[in-house]
Design an enzyme around this catalytic site. Structure first.
Site, PDB file in Angstrom:
ATOM      1  N   SER A 162       0.846  -1.194   0.000  1.00 37.67           N
ATOM      2  CA  SER A 162       0.000   0.000   0.000  1.00 37.67           C
ATOM      3  C   SER A 162       0.880   1.242   0.000  1.00 37.67           C
ATOM      4  O   SER A 162       1.709   1.399  -0.891  1.00 37.67           O
ATOM      5  CB  SER A 162      -0.957  -0.024   1.203  1.00 37.67           C
ATOM      6  OG  SER A 162      -1.879   1.050   1.120  1.00 37.67           O
ATOM      7  N   THR A 163       0.760   2.113   1.006  1.00 36.41           N
ATOM      8  CA  THR A 163       1.502   3.366   1.041  1.00 36.41           C
ATOM      9  C   THR A 163       3.008   3.129   0.914  1.00 36.41           C
ATOM     10  O   THR A 163       3.589   2.382   1.690  1.00 36.41           O
ATOM     11  CB  THR A 163       1.218   4.119   2.356  1.00 36.41           C
ATOM     12  OG1 THR A 163      -0.186   4.167   2.574  1.00 36.41           O
ATOM     13  CG2 THR A 163       1.786   5.525   2.294  1.00 36.41           C
ATOM     14  N   HIS A 191      -2.454  -1.009  -3.469  1.00 31.57           N
ATOM     15  CA  HIS A 191      -3.577  -0.092  -3.304  1.00 31.57           C
ATOM     16  C   HIS A 191      -3.337   1.135  -4.175  1.00 31.57           C
ATOM     17  O   HIS A 191      -2.513   1.992  -3.858  1.00 31.57           O
ATOM     18  CB  HIS A 191      -3.731   0.314  -1.841  1.00 31.57           C
ATOM     19  CG  HIS A 191      -4.013  -0.837  -0.933  1.00 31.57           C
ATOM     20  ND1 HIS A 191      -3.797  -0.776   0.430  1.00 31.57           N
ATOM     21  CD2 HIS A 191      -4.494  -2.076  -1.189  1.00 31.57           C
ATOM     22  CE1 HIS A 191      -4.142  -1.945   0.973  1.00 31.57           C
ATOM     23  NE2 HIS A 191      -4.570  -2.741  -0.002  1.00 31.57           N
ATOM     24  N   MET A 204      -0.274   1.305   5.095  1.00 34.66           N
ATOM     25  CA  MET A 204      -1.076   1.678   6.254  1.00 34.66           C
ATOM     26  C   MET A 204      -2.200   0.676   6.458  1.00 34.66           C
ATOM     27  O   MET A 204      -2.761   0.157   5.497  1.00 34.66           O
ATOM     28  CB  MET A 204      -1.655   3.077   6.029  1.00 34.66           C
ATOM     29  CG  MET A 204      -2.324   3.699   7.236  1.00 34.66           C
ATOM     30  SD  MET A 204      -2.923   5.380   6.827  1.00 34.66           S
ATOM     31  CE  MET A 204      -1.379   6.179   6.365  1.00 34.66           C
TER      32      MET A 204
END
Length: 211
Positions: free
Chosen positions: A30-31, A56, A149
């Protein structure tokens, strides 16, 4: 010139990889994941089993991200398409507005990309991919959870490990956000934590290990 050179290399890798046990590598991030994936995937060399990635990212950018990685990587990189069968030496990026999962068997992996409800607030969700890998591939898979996250991927990476898969998590020092890898590590889903710089090497070592 670079594109031509890459095509020539790929033509010599059309046969299935001679790995001892692994049928699929599944990755969730993700992040900070786009740069982490670039770092890792650009270092992977054929022959390798199919690699499936949930990052993501929005639907607008998932295809562009796949195209960028394809330019950077020796393996073929593409956005996944509903109903296609996973090929060796190919990296499949989940469409940004669909969950990606698999059916079939370790020797015949069918990819599914379906719209659905958000899970942990995200679509695509690593949980969906990892859960299907645990059921379909079981002990013939490698699972990897990277910077991000929240908790997406953590519980289902544990299911992968419980099914016999080998699992890796990015370490805190090299994460942009130590959320998803931390959640996975704390619940026992991560077999070993690895730095971003060493992750490609560790994935390759696992794939070619004798277990």
């Amino acid at each position: 010139m670079f594109a031509t050179k890459k095509i020539e290399k790929r033509e010599s890798y059309t046969s299935a990889p001679s790995t001892s046990w692994c049928s699929l590598i599944a990755i969730g991030s993700s992040t900070g994941g786009t740069e982490a994936l670039s770092e890792i995937l650009s270092k992977l060399k054929p022959p390798l089993p199919p690699v499936m990635v949930v990052q993501h990212i929005s639907a607008t950018f998932s295809k562009l991200f796949a195209a960028r990685l394809d330019r950077e990587c020796e393996l073929t990189v593409k956005e996944a398409v509903e109903g296609e069968y996973a090929k060796p030496n190919t990296i499949y990026i989940a469409p940004g507005d669909k969950h990606m999962s698999i059916t079939g068997s370790p020797g015949s992996i069918c990819i599914h990309c379906k719209a659905g409800e958000r899970i942990h607030g995200v679509l695509s969700s690593a949980d969906v991919l990892f859960e299907s890998v645990a059921k379909v591939i079981g002990p013939k898979a490698v699972g990897v959870i990277l910077t991000g996250m929240g908790v997406d991927g953590a519980a289902k990476l544990l299911e992968m490990r419980q099914a016999g898969a080998r699992t890796l998590g990015q370490d805190e020092a090299s994460c942009v956000v130590y959320g998803m890898p931390k959640a996975a590590f704390n619940m026992g889903a991560v077999e070993r934590q690895v730095s971003l710089q060493n992750m490609a090497n560790e994935i390759t070592k696992l794939v070619y290990s004798s277990r």
